[in-house]
Motif scaffolding. Structure first.
Motif, PDB file in Angstrom:
ATOM      1  N   ARG A 100       0.823  -1.208   0.000  1.00  0.00           N
ATOM      2  CA  ARG A 100       0.000   0.000   0.000  1.00  0.00           C
ATOM      3  C   ARG A 100       0.860   1.263   0.000  1.00  0.00           C
ATOM      4  O   ARG A 100       0.629   2.190  -0.790  1.00  0.00           O
ATOM      5  N   HIS A 101       1.878   1.313   0.891  1.00  0.00           N
ATOM      6  CA  HIS A 101       2.744   2.497   0.951  1.00  0.00           C
ATOM      7  C   HIS A 101       3.548   2.676  -0.340  1.00  0.00           C
ATOM      8  O   HIS A 101       3.721   3.799  -0.823  1.00  0.00           O
ATOM      9  N   VAL A 102       4.044   1.587  -0.871  1.00  0.00           N
ATOM     10  CA  VAL A 102       4.825   1.660  -2.110  1.00  0.00           C
ATOM     11  C   VAL A 102       3.936   2.113  -3.263  1.00  0.00           C
ATOM     12  O   VAL A 102       4.342   2.946  -4.084  1.00  0.00           O
ATOM     13  N   ALA A 103       2.726   1.576  -3.327  1.00  0.00           N
ATOM     14  CA  ALA A 103       1.797   1.980  -4.394  1.00  0.00           C
ATOM     15  C   ALA A 103       1.515   3.479  -4.315  1.00  0.00           C
ATOM     16  O   ALA A 103       1.540   4.170  -5.341  1.00  0.00           O
ATOM     17  N   GLY A 125       2.473   6.279  -7.076  1.00  0.00           N
ATOM     18  CA  GLY A 125       1.339   6.883  -7.776  1.00  0.00           C
ATOM     19  C   GLY A 125       0.538   5.882  -8.584  1.00  0.00           C
ATOM     20  O   GLY A 125      -0.031   6.221  -9.622  1.00  0.00           O
ATOM     21  N   VAL A 126       0.507   4.642  -8.114  1.00  0.00           N
ATOM     22  CA  VAL A 126      -0.245   3.586  -8.787  1.00  0.00           C
ATOM     23  C   VAL A 126      -1.128   2.884  -7.754  1.00  0.00           C
ATOM     24  O   VAL A 126      -1.018   3.131  -6.558  1.00  0.00           O
ATOM     25  N   SER A 127      -1.977   2.006  -8.212  1.00  0.00           N
ATOM     26  CA  SER A 127      -2.851   1.278  -7.293  1.00  0.00           C
ATOM     27  C   SER A 127      -2.116   0.106  -6.656  1.00  0.00           C
ATOM     28  O   SER A 127      -1.138  -0.409  -7.209  1.00  0.00           O
ATOM     29  N   ALA A 128      -2.601  -0.312  -5.485  1.00  0.00           N
ATOM     30  CA  ALA A 128      -2.027  -1.495  -4.830  1.00  0.00           C
ATOM     31  C   ALA A 128      -2.189  -2.715  -5.729  1.00  0.00           C
ATOM     32  O   ALA A 128      -1.315  -3.585  -5.775  1.00  0.00           O
ATOM     33  N   GLY A 129      -3.289  -2.768  -6.461  1.00  0.00           N
ATOM     34  CA  GLY A 129      -3.510  -3.879  -7.395  1.00  0.00           C
ATOM     35  C   GLY A 129      -2.441  -3.937  -8.477  1.00  0.00           C
ATOM     36  O   GLY A 129      -2.013  -5.019  -8.886  1.00  0.00           O
ATOM     37  N   MET A 130      -2.002  -2.755  -8.939  1.00  0.00           N
ATOM     38  CA  MET A 130      -0.950  -2.739  -9.956  1.00  0.00           C
ATOM     39  C   MET A 130       0.359  -3.263  -9.377  1.00  0.00           C
ATOM     40  O   MET A 130       1.072  -4.028 -10.026  1.00  0.00           O
TER      41      MET A 130
END
Length: 186
Positions: A33-36, A40-45
């Motif tokens: 979550r923090h990295v996403a 600037g991308v979604s956690a799913g990505m």
């Protein structure tokens, strides 16, 4: 038509975000979550490119290693076609040391990655191999090829790196200590 995305480029973008999170907040703050959010991308990505946090961490460690190798190769190449062994050794060590703000940020991330790897038994063979390669490289540059002296020089470099990261030594103090040891060896 869907946009064509370079998988390696996207994975590197995510790894860069991981390194920024680790440098600013510590490795314990690294999560999908923090990295996403940082990337600037979604956690799913992020999960599309990395199934697990360990997979993401391993890739980021490889990116750091590759960048360090490129920096070292460029610094050594800048010495010209036939540098003296002492100059090669000093340049190698100075390039690896976290001197300056940008290098210190990278050094904090590298230290966090080392701590991460150190508690994972599967990483031990790779760590031993990397250490053996560095000691062998440095021993090959010393006048007598002494592997114990090279191991001591590696330990000095690691210790100086810790003192630089912790703020106990200035860049000038660390370089003076390194140069004093090189003077003894050469």
């Amino acid at each position: 038509m869907p946009k064509k995305v370079d998988r390696q480029e996207r994975r590197t973008q995510i790894a860069d975000a991981l390194m920024r999170v680790a440098a600013q907040q510590g490795l314990e703050a690294v999560s999908l979550r923090h990295v996403a959010a940082e990337a600037g991308v979604s956690a799913g990505m992020v999960q599309h490119y990395f199934r697990t946090k360990d997979e993401m961490m391993t890739f980021a460690m490889d990116v750091v290693r590759d960048r360090n190798e490129a920096r070292i190769t460029a610094a050594l190449g800048a010495l010209g076609p036939a540098p003296e062994p002492r100059d090669l050794l000093r340049t190698f060590l100075v390039t690896v040391l976290p001197l300056g703000d940008e290098s210190r940020a990278d050094g904090r991330v590298a230290l966090a990655f080392l701590a991460y790897k150190a508690v994972r038994p599967a990483s031990a063979p790779a760590l031993r191999e990397e250490t053996a390669q560095m000691v062998s490289f440095m021993a090959g540059l010393l006048p007598d090829g002494d592997e114990k002296a090279a191991a001591g020089l590696l330990a000095l470099m690691e210790g100086l790196g810790m003192y630089l990261l912790g703020g106990q030594y200035t860049d000038a103090e660390a370089l003076a200590a390194l140069d004093a040891q090189l003077e003894r060896l050469f």
